[in-house]
Design a protein around this motif. Structure first.
Motif, PDB file in Angstrom:
ATOM      1  N   ALA A  89       0.854  -1.186   0.000  1.00 51.94           N
ATOM      2  CA  ALA A  89       0.000   0.000   0.000  1.00 51.94           C
ATOM      3  C   ALA A  89       0.890   1.235   0.000  1.00 51.94           C
ATOM      4  O   ALA A  89       1.377   1.669   1.041  1.00 51.94           O
ATOM      5  N   THR A  90       1.132   1.773  -1.169  1.00 52.96           N
ATOM      6  CA  THR A  90       2.022   2.925  -1.309  1.00 52.96           C
ATOM      7  C   THR A  90       1.218   4.226  -1.314  1.00 52.96           C
ATOM      8  O   THR A  90       0.041   4.230  -1.686  1.00 52.96           O
ATOM      9  N   PRO A  91       1.831   5.331  -0.925  1.00 53.35           N
ATOM     10  CA  PRO A  91       1.097   6.603  -0.965  1.00 53.35           C
ATOM     11  C   PRO A  91       0.771   7.089  -2.371  1.00 53.35           C
ATOM     12  O   PRO A  91      -0.190   7.818  -2.570  1.00 53.35           O
ATOM     13  N   VAL A  92       1.579   6.677  -3.370  1.00 57.01           N
ATOM     14  CA  VAL A  92       1.392   7.150  -4.743  1.00 57.01           C
ATOM     15  C   VAL A  92       1.140   5.958  -5.662  1.00 57.01           C
ATOM     16  O   VAL A  92       1.797   4.928  -5.558  1.00 57.01           O
ATOM     17  N   LEU A  93       0.177   6.125  -6.550  1.00 56.38           N
ATOM     18  CA  LEU A  93      -0.153   5.116  -7.556  1.00 56.38           C
ATOM     19  C   LEU A  93       0.026   5.724  -8.941  1.00 56.38           C
ATOM     20  O   LEU A  93      -0.378   6.867  -9.181  1.00 56.38           O
ATOM     21  N   VAL A  94       0.630   4.973  -9.840  1.00 57.14           N
ATOM     22  CA  VAL A  94       0.798   5.390 -11.235  1.00 57.14           C
ATOM     23  C   VAL A  94      -0.003   4.420 -12.095  1.00 57.14           C
ATOM     24  O   VAL A  94       0.150   3.205 -11.970  1.00 57.14           O
ATOM     25  N   ALA A 134      10.149   5.591 -15.968  1.00 60.55           N
ATOM     26  CA  ALA A 134      10.314   6.684 -14.999  1.00 60.55           C
ATOM     27  C   ALA A 134      10.455   6.131 -13.585  1.00 60.55           C
ATOM     28  O   ALA A 134      11.350   6.532 -12.827  1.00 60.55           O
ATOM     29  N   VAL A 135       9.586   5.204 -13.211  1.00 59.59           N
ATOM     30  CA  VAL A 135       9.650   4.625 -11.868  1.00 59.59           C
ATOM     31  C   VAL A 135      10.936   3.827 -11.688  1.00 59.59           C
ATOM     32  O   VAL A 135      11.583   3.895 -10.633  1.00 59.59           O
ATOM     33  N   GLN A 136      11.346   3.070 -12.711  1.00 57.94           N
ATOM     34  CA  GLN A 136      12.582   2.292 -12.629  1.00 57.94           C
ATOM     35  C   GLN A 136      13.796   3.180 -12.357  1.00 57.94           C
ATOM     36  O   GLN A 136      14.752   2.750 -11.697  1.00 57.94           O
ATOM     37  N   SER A 137      13.768   4.397 -12.861  1.00 60.79           N
ATOM     38  CA  SER A 137      14.928   5.280 -12.769  1.00 60.79           C
ATOM     39  C   SER A 137      14.947   6.130 -11.501  1.00 60.79           C
ATOM     40  O   SER A 137      15.870   6.904 -11.295  1.00 60.79           O
ATOM     41  N   LEU A 138      13.927   5.982 -10.653  1.00 58.78           N
ATOM     42  CA  LEU A 138      13.871   6.768  -9.424  1.00 58.78           C
ATOM     43  C   LEU A 138      14.785   6.183  -8.350  1.00 58.78           C
ATOM     44  O   LEU A 138      15.032   4.972  -8.326  1.00 58.78           O
ATOM     45  N   ARG A 376       8.649  11.479 -13.895  1.00 59.94           N
ATOM     46  CA  ARG A 376       9.497  11.510 -12.698  1.00 59.94           C
ATOM     47  C   ARG A 376       9.200  12.759 -11.871  1.00 59.94           C
ATOM     48  O   ARG A 376       9.091  12.695 -10.646  1.00 59.94           O
ATOM     49  N   THR A 377       9.059  13.894 -12.553  1.00 58.54           N
ATOM     50  CA  THR A 377       8.750  15.142 -11.848  1.00 58.54           C
ATOM     51  C   THR A 377       7.431  15.033 -11.103  1.00 58.54           C
ATOM     52  O   THR A 377       7.317  15.412  -9.928  1.00 58.54           O
ATOM     53  N   LEU A 378       6.408  14.510 -11.772  1.00 61.00           N
ATOM     54  CA  LEU A 378       5.087  14.375 -11.153  1.00 61.00           C
ATOM     55  C   LEU A 378       5.122  13.397  -9.982  1.00 61.00           C
ATOM     56  O   LEU A 378       4.517  13.658  -8.927  1.00 61.00           O
ATOM     57  N   ILE A 379       5.804  12.276 -10.161  1.00 61.20           N
ATOM     58  CA  ILE A 379       5.842  11.262  -9.108  1.00 61.20           C
ATOM     59  C   ILE A 379       6.586  11.779  -7.886  1.00 61.20           C
ATOM     60  O   ILE A 379       6.127  11.622  -6.744  1.00 61.20           O
ATOM     61  N   VAL A 380       7.735  12.407  -8.100  1.00 62.23           N
ATOM     62  CA  VAL A 380       8.508  12.945  -6.978  1.00 62.23           C
ATOM     63  C   VAL A 380       7.699  14.003  -6.236  1.00 62.23           C
ATOM     64  O   VAL A 380       7.656  14.027  -4.998  1.00 62.23           O
ATOM     65  N   ALA A 381       7.016  14.879  -6.984  1.00 61.32           N
ATOM     66  CA  ALA A 381       6.180  15.906  -6.354  1.00 61.32           C
ATOM     67  C   ALA A 381       5.063  15.269  -5.534  1.00 61.32           C
ATOM     68  O   ALA A 381       4.759  15.714  -4.423  1.00 61.32           O
ATOM     69  N   ASP A 385       4.622  15.498  -1.561  1.00 64.42           N
ATOM     70  CA  ASP A 385       3.377  16.099  -1.092  1.00 64.42           C
ATOM     71  C   ASP A 385       2.690  15.195  -0.080  1.00 64.42           C
ATOM     72  O   ASP A 385       2.203  15.650   0.956  1.00 64.42           O
ATOM     73  N   THR A 386       2.634  13.896  -0.377  1.00 64.51           N
ATOM     74  CA  THR A 386       1.977  12.970   0.547  1.00 64.51           C
ATOM     75  C   THR A 386       2.793  12.808   1.831  1.00 64.51           C
ATOM     76  O   THR A 386       2.226  12.620   2.911  1.00 64.51           O
ATOM     77  N   ALA A 387       4.123  12.899   1.727  1.00 59.00           N
ATOM     78  CA  ALA A 387       4.963  12.812   2.922  1.00 59.00           C
ATOM     79  C   ALA A 387       4.722  14.005   3.833  1.00 59.00           C
ATOM     80  O   ALA A 387       4.619  13.861   5.060  1.00 59.00           O
ATOM     81  N   LYS A 388       4.585  15.188   3.241  1.00 52.38           N
ATOM     82  CA  LYS A 388       4.290  16.388   4.037  1.00 52.38           C
ATOM     83  C   LYS A 388       2.931  16.263   4.699  1.00 52.38           C
ATOM     84  O   LYS A 388       2.749  16.631   5.861  1.00 52.38           O
ATOM     85  N   ALA A 389       1.947  15.760   3.963  1.00 51.20           N
ATOM     86  CA  ALA A 389       0.599  15.584   4.517  1.00 51.20           C
ATOM     87  C   ALA A 389       0.636  14.605   5.690  1.00 51.20           C
ATOM     88  O   ALA A 389      -0.037  14.806   6.706  1.00 51.20           O
TER      89      ALA A 389
END
Length: 395
Positions: A89-94, A134-138, A376-381, A385-389
Motif C-alpha cells: 500500500a504505497t502513498p502514490v499510484l501510477v 520513470a519509476v525504474q529510474s527513481l 518523474r517530476t510528477l511522481i517525486v512531487a 506532497d503525501t509525505a508532508k501531509a
C-alpha cells in the motif's frame, strides 16, 4: 587563440548545439524505453483480448524486481498491480490502461524521422512505457513509495478500473495521489468533460414496403427522434466556461432488414460529452425532448425507450498544481473518475488524442523520452506532497 575569433567560435558552437541538442535521456534509459514500448505495441490487446499483453508485461515487471499481482476482471482478463520494495500500500499510484481500440495496426519506427507508430503507440502504451521507465529510474527511497496499476477495459466503459475500485484485496490504506496516463500532448490536464452513454430503442411493425400503411416504420420514428435531438444539442444542453458545450454524437444507427420491408426495429447509440450539468440533468432533458415522439409511437402501436449504458459522470476537475507544466482541459473521458477514494489526481501523457483511434496513430521518440522526465517530476512531487501531509497528520 586570437580574441577577435571568439564571437565567430561562439556562433559556430551555438549552431552545432542546435543541430545536436543535448539528449533527453541517457542512452541506457532511452534504449530500455524503446524496447518496452515496442514490445507493448507489437502485442495486439484490443479490449476484451488483453491476455497476451498482460502475460508479457507481468513477466517484464517481475524481471525488473517488482512484486506483481493479477486481479481477475473477467475470464482471461486481468488488471496488473505491481510495487517495488516491501510496501504493498504505497502513498502514490501510477496508472494507465493496456487495452486498445480496434483494429490492430503493426508497430513501426522510422529511424530517419524518429516517428514511432502502431495501435496503442499513443493511447495509451506510450504512457505505460514512459511511466514504468520513470519509476525504474527513481532512487529506491522514492520508488518504494510508488505502485503501478495497469487496467483493462478503459476503451469500453472502464470495467477494469471499476473492478480495482471494488477489489476486496485493494491495498489499504488507500493511495493519497494517483498519476494517470493518457495522451495529453505532454501537458498537465486540469479537467475533462463528463460522459453519458445512451441507446434509443424503437419498436415498430413489419410490413411489405408496397403497403406501408399495414406496418409502422421504426426507422421513421427513430428519424423523428434524432431530429428532435439535433434541435436539443443546438444550445439546449448545459455548458460551462471551463469545458464548453455539451455535445451529442450519434455513433451507431441501425434499423430494418431490407429496403422492401417496413422496419420493425431500430436503434441509435449516443455518446454525450458533458460540458456542464450532471448526467441526470442531461438525461432528463433528452427524455423530455423525445416525449412527443414516444407518445406518437405508442399511439400508433409502437414504442420508444431510452436505455442508459451506465451512470456516467459530470465534468471532472483534476489537480494541476505541479509547476513547470503547460496546462489544458480535454474533451475525452478517462478512468480518473472511476477510481474511488479521496486522493489527488494528475493526468499526463505523451502524444496527442488527435491521432489516437486512427490508422495514423503515432508520436515522436522525443515525446516518449520527455514523458519519462515529466512522469518523474510528477511522481517525486506527489511523493513529497503525501509525505508532508503525513507529517501534518502525525503532529
Amino acid at each position: 587563440m586570437r580574441l577577435h575569433h571568439l564571437p565567430l567560435l561562439a556562433l559556430v558552437l551555438g549552431a552545432t548545439a542546435k543541430h545536436n541538442p543535448a539528449p533527453i535521456l541517457p542512452d541506457s534509459l532511452s534504449n530500455e524505453l524503446l524496447y518496452l514500448h515496442r514490445h507493448l505495441v507489437e502485442i495486439s490487446s484490443i479490449t476484451g483480448s488483453e491476455l497476451k499483453v498482460e502475460h508479457w508485461l507481468s513477466s517484464y515487471l517481475e524481471r525488473q524486481d517488482f512484486s506483481v499481482e493479477l486481479q481477475e476482471v473477467s475470464k482471461d482478463r486481468y488488471n496488473i498491480y505491481a510495487y517495488s520494495g516491501e510496501k504493498r500500500a504505497t502513498p502514490v499510484l501510477v496508472s494507465s490502461h493496456i487495452d486498445t481500440v480496434p483494429p490492430f495496426w503493426p508497430y513501426y519506427h522510422n529511424k530517419t524521422t524518429d516517428v514511432i507508430g502502431g495501435r496503442g503507440s499513443v493511447d495509451a502504451k506510450g504512457s505505460v512505457a514512459a511511466q514504468i521507465v520513470a519509476v525504474q529510474s527513481l532512487p529506491q527511497n522514492i520508488r518504494e513509495n510508488v505502485a503501478l496499476l495497469y487496467v483493462v477495459g478503459e476503451e469500453t466503459g472502464g470495467d477494469g478500473m471499476r473492478a480495482f475500485s471494488s477489489w476486496d484485496e485493494r491495498p489499504e490504506p488507500a493511495h493519497k495521489a494517483v498519476v494517470f496516463g493518457e495522451p495529453t500532448e505532454g501537458k498537465l490536464v486540469c479537467g475533462h468533460k463528463g460522459i453519458l452513454g445512451l441507446t434509443i430503442h424503437v419498436q415498430g411493425k413489419a410490413a411489405h414496403s408496397g403497403y406501408p400503411w399495414l406496418g409502422l416504420s421504426a426507422n421513421d420514428i427513430l428519424s423523428e427522434a434524432l431530429s428532435e435531438l439535433l434541435k436539443l444539442r443546438d444550445g439546449g444542453l448545459p455548458s460551462s466556461k471551463h469545458y464548453g458545450n455539451t455535445t451529442v454524437n450519434f455513433g451507431k444507427i441501425e434499423g430494418g432488414v431490407a429496403a422492401n420491408v417496413v422496419a420493425e426495429t431500430a436503434s441509435a447509440k449516443l455518446a454525450v460529452r458533458l460540458g456542464g450539468g450532471t448526467p441526470k440533468e442531461v438525461y432528463d432533458l433528452i427524455v423530455k425532448s423525445l416525449a412527443n415522439v414516444k407518445a406518437a409511437a405508442q399511439e400508433a402501436g409502437g414504442d420508444l425507450t431510452i436505455e442508459r449504458e451506465s451512470e456516467g459522470y459530470p465534468p471532472v476537475n483534476i489537480d494541476c498544481d505541479v509547476e513547470g507544466f503547460k496546462r489544458m482541459t480535454v474533451n475525452y473521458g478517462t478512468d480518473v473518475p472511476l477510481l474511488s477514494g479521496d486522493h489527488k489526481r494528475y493526468l499526463y501523457g505523451p502524444g496527442t488524442i488527435f491521432v489516437a483511434h486512427s490508422d495514423h496513430e503515432a508520436l515522436e521518440k522525443k515525446e516518449l523520452e520527455q514523458a519519462v522526465r515529466d512522469y518523474r517530476t510528477l511522481i517525486v512531487a506527489a511523493v513529497r506532497d503525501t509525505a508532508k501531509a503525513q507529517e501534518v497528520e502525525e503532529l
